[in-house]
Enzyme design. Sequence first.
Site, short mmCIF file in Angstrom:
data_model
loop_
_atom_site.label_atom_id
_atom_site.label_comp_id
_atom_site.label_asym_id
_atom_site.label_seq_id
_atom_site.Cartn_x
_atom_site.Cartn_y
_atom_site.Cartn_z
N GLU A 73 -2.50 12.03 2.74
CA GLU A 73 -3.32 11.22 3.63
C GLU A 73 -2.97 11.98 5.04
OE1 GLU A 73 -4.45 7.06 5.42
OE2 GLU A 73 -2.37 7.31 5.18
N GLU A 84 1.05 -1.19 -0.11
CA GLU A 84 0.08 -0.05 -0.03
C GLU A 84 0.83 1.25 0.13
OE1 GLU A 84 -3.08 0.30 3.00
OE2 GLU A 84 -2.80 2.51 3.13
#
Length: 280
Positions: free
Chosen positions: A71, A66
């Site tokens: 974010e 990932e």
Amino acid sequence: MHVDSKTVLTLQEVMFRTKLRKSVRIHSKTLYNQGLFILDVAQAPWGCATWPAYWLAGFTWPDDGEIDIIENVHSNLSNQVAWHTDPGCWLTTPGNFTGIVGSTNCDGYVNYNKGCGIVDQSIASFGPTFNEKGGGVYAMKWDDMSIDVWFFYRSAIPRNILDGLPDPSAWPLPSASLSNVGCNIRKYFKNLMLIFDTTLCGDWAGTSYSVVGCPGSCEEKVMDPHSFENATWSINYLKVYNKTVINTSYLEANTGRVQLAVLSRASIGVAFLVFLALSF
């Protein structure tokens, strides 16, 4: 792409999940194995109870890896880049990047899935200030050597990106980089889809809600539609490039030699990267 900012919910509906606020999650149909990803963002979500992300993941987590490119949560001002993998991948430091290192163990099974991460030093790389300044460009280069992430202010986007001929070798140091010195990139990252989403509360925004100064509880915040008036993704473009082999035989016409070259940068007017259309 925006969170519902019109529907009023009751606390009971939110607490017992009998009615949910509509949010956003889209992903690409294409699965990627390396490339250069250029995202021009005009506006990104922010605000108490929000957890927006632009990231890549596979169908098997964390085996496929990932990569979190954009974010953070709530109204934080700095972006956090992170990687989550099977055991054995480590972020080495110091490295060729400008950000601030957090965890160095990328193992998704330990430390509550914190992964390994680097925080951008810019206080305009996320949140309200990012939007006020007109957003910017996030670039991610993924190859066998490293996974590098750059953030460029709107006024500082490299000319070669604007011209459609991006050349990472001409850019300054990335804000974040995961090197193959501590992590076998090809082994730990494969067959990843691009994802945009905005989670409300959840593992990160929910557990951190009370410690960042947000009012009431996260569930109470979700009740009020006006809480999410800034929870919008506005994307100018997303371009995915890949290295290609160029036949340079015409350059050797006088010598009789024919060669194939994998160009690592724009040369004599021929782009080294091929644009790949993204299908959502």
